[in-house]
Design a protein around this motif. Structure first.
Motif, mmCIF file in Angstrom:
data_model
loop_
_atom_site.group_PDB
_atom_site.id
_atom_site.type_symbol
_atom_site.label_atom_id
_atom_site.label_comp_id
_atom_site.label_asym_id
_atom_site.label_seq_id
_atom_site.Cartn_x
_atom_site.Cartn_y
_atom_site.Cartn_z
ATOM 1 N N ASP A 1 -27.509 21.831 35.091
ATOM 2 C CA ASP A 1 -28.156 22.749 34.143
ATOM 3 C C ASP A 1 -29.154 22.021 33.241
ATOM 4 N N ASP A 2 -28.834 20.781 32.864
ATOM 5 C CA ASP A 2 -29.775 19.990 32.056
ATOM 6 C C ASP A 2 -31.062 19.737 32.827
ATOM 7 N N ILE A 3 -30.929 19.421 34.103
ATOM 8 C CA ILE A 3 -32.106 19.167 34.951
ATOM 9 C C ILE A 3 -32.916 20.451 35.107
ATOM 10 N N LEU A 4 -32.232 21.549 35.369
ATOM 11 C CA LEU A 4 -32.938 22.825 35.515
ATOM 12 C C LEU A 4 -33.635 23.241 34.221
ATOM 13 N N GLN A 5 -33.006 22.985 33.076
ATOM 14 C CA GLN A 5 -33.644 23.310 31.798
ATOM 15 C C GLN A 5 -34.942 22.516 31.640
ATOM 16 N N SER A 6 -34.912 21.225 31.948
ATOM 17 C CA SER A 6 -36.120 20.413 31.855
ATOM 18 C C SER A 6 -37.181 20.891 32.849
ATOM 19 N N ALA A 7 -36.747 21.296 34.046
ATOM 20 C CA ALA A 7 -37.693 21.795 35.053
ATOM 21 C C ALA A 7 -38.378 23.069 34.564
ATOM 22 N N ARG A 8 -37.605 23.957 33.941
ATOM 23 C CA ARG A 8 -38.192 25.196 33.402
ATOM 24 C C ARG A 8 -39.175 24.890 32.289
ATOM 25 N N MET A 9 -38.771 24.010 31.391
ATOM 26 C CA MET A 9 -39.598 23.718 30.222
ATOM 27 C C MET A 9 -40.878 22.963 30.592
ATOM 28 N N GLN A 10 -40.786 22.028 31.523
ATOM 29 C CA GLN A 10 -41.947 21.198 31.849
ATOM 30 C C GLN A 10 -42.895 21.833 32.868
ATOM 31 N N HIS A 11 -42.313 22.544 33.862
ATOM 32 C CA HIS A 11 -43.149 23.016 34.970
ATOM 33 C C HIS A 11 -42.950 24.485 35.323
ATOM 34 N N GLY A 12 -42.066 25.171 34.616
ATOM 35 C CA GLY A 12 -41.809 26.570 34.933
ATOM 36 C C GLY A 12 -41.026 26.740 36.223
ATOM 37 N N LEU A 13 -40.333 25.703 36.640
ATOM 38 C CA LEU A 13 -39.542 25.767 37.876
ATOM 39 C C LEU A 13 -38.163 26.317 37.558
ATOM 40 N N SER A 14 -37.631 27.130 38.454
ATOM 41 C CA SER A 14 -36.340 27.748 38.171
ATOM 42 C C SER A 14 -35.288 27.444 39.226
ATOM 43 N N ASN A 15 -35.622 26.589 40.182
ATOM 44 C CA ASN A 15 -34.732 26.363 41.307
ATOM 45 C C ASN A 15 -34.742 24.883 41.686
ATOM 46 N N LEU A 16 -33.583 24.352 42.029
ATOM 47 C CA LEU A 16 -33.507 22.935 42.436
ATOM 48 C C LEU A 16 -34.350 22.648 43.665
ATOM 49 N N THR A 17 -34.552 23.643 44.511
ATOM 50 C CA THR A 17 -35.335 23.422 45.739
ATOM 51 C C THR A 17 -36.809 23.150 45.429
ATOM 52 N N GLU A 18 -37.240 23.436 44.212
ATOM 53 C CA GLU A 18 -38.633 23.195 43.813
ATOM 54 C C GLU A 18 -38.832 21.796 43.218
ATOM 55 N N ILE A 19 -37.739 21.046 43.089
ATOM 56 C CA ILE A 19 -37.780 19.742 42.427
ATOM 57 C C ILE A 19 -37.628 18.626 43.447
ATOM 58 N N SER A 20 -38.526 17.657 43.386
ATOM 59 C CA SER A 20 -38.433 16.482 44.258
ATOM 60 C C SER A 20 -37.592 15.394 43.599
ATOM 61 N N GLY A 21 -37.808 15.197 42.277
ATOM 62 C CA GLY A 21 -37.096 14.133 41.589
ATOM 63 C C GLY A 21 -36.885 14.439 40.125
ATOM 64 N N ALA A 22 -35.899 13.758 39.552
ATOM 65 C CA ALA A 22 -35.612 13.877 38.123
ATOM 66 C C ALA A 22 -35.184 12.503 37.627
ATOM 67 N N VAL A 23 -35.714 12.116 36.467
ATOM 68 C CA VAL A 23 -35.443 10.794 35.899
ATOM 69 C C VAL A 23 -35.071 10.946 34.434
ATOM 70 N N LEU A 24 -33.941 10.336 34.065
ATOM 71 C CA LEU A 24 -33.567 10.264 32.654
ATOM 72 C C LEU A 24 -34.307 9.074 32.061
#
Length: 153
Positions: free
Chosen positions: A112-135
């Motif tokens: 959920d933390d990753i998805l929240q960052s994806a929504r906020m940064q790129h408007g993405l709402s699904n894990l399938t739209e994400i290639s990578g995530a870095v803390l």
């Protein structure tokens, strides 16, 4: 001189405890985190000031803390190992669309933390739209969106 030593000891202790608590602590501050910071600040202030609450002691204390911070930042700039020890290195949480569970557990990051960052940064709402995530060392989560066949995100 007692004030300077107290300031150094409290600074070092807070730096160590913050480092141990993890980078996630530095990210989005919740009400719980805010209350904790206030309590820590008050406790640290009492430990640094000791029995002398004078204006002069406060000025010495503030100057000491600023000096420690400047010296430490210069030292981190000169010594990569010190920078890594204090700030750590970025942690890859997701690679090529695959969540790295062990890294997420160590960092106390949820999907959920990753998805929240994806929504906020790129408007993405699904894990399938994400290639990578870095803390990042700042505690924020950087999201790398998947690229389409035309090269766009």
């Amino acid at each position: 001189m007692d004030t300077v030593l107290r300031a150094f000891a409290v600074y070092a202790m807070l730096l160590l405890m913050t480092r141990i608590s993890g980078r996630r602590t530095l990210s989005d501050v919740t009400v719980f985190d805010f209350v904790l910071v206030l309590l820590i600040a008050d406790t640290a202030q009492s430990a640094m000031v000791g029995p002398d609450g004078s204006f002069t002691n406060a000025v010495v204390l503030i100057a000491t803390l600023i000096l420690i911070n400047v010296v430490l930042s210069l030292a981190k700039f000169q010594a990569r190992w010190l920078d890594l020890m204090i700030d750590g290195a970025p942690t890859v949480l997701m690679r090529d669309g695959v969540l790295l569970d062990a890294a997420m557990r160590r960092a106390r990051i949820t999907m959920d933390d990753i998805l929240q960052s994806a929504r906020m940064q790129h408007g993405l709402s699904n894990l399938t739209e994400i290639s990578g995530a870095v803390l990042e060392t700042s505690g924020t989560i950087s999201i790398i969106p998947k690229r389409g066949d035309d090269g766009t995100a």
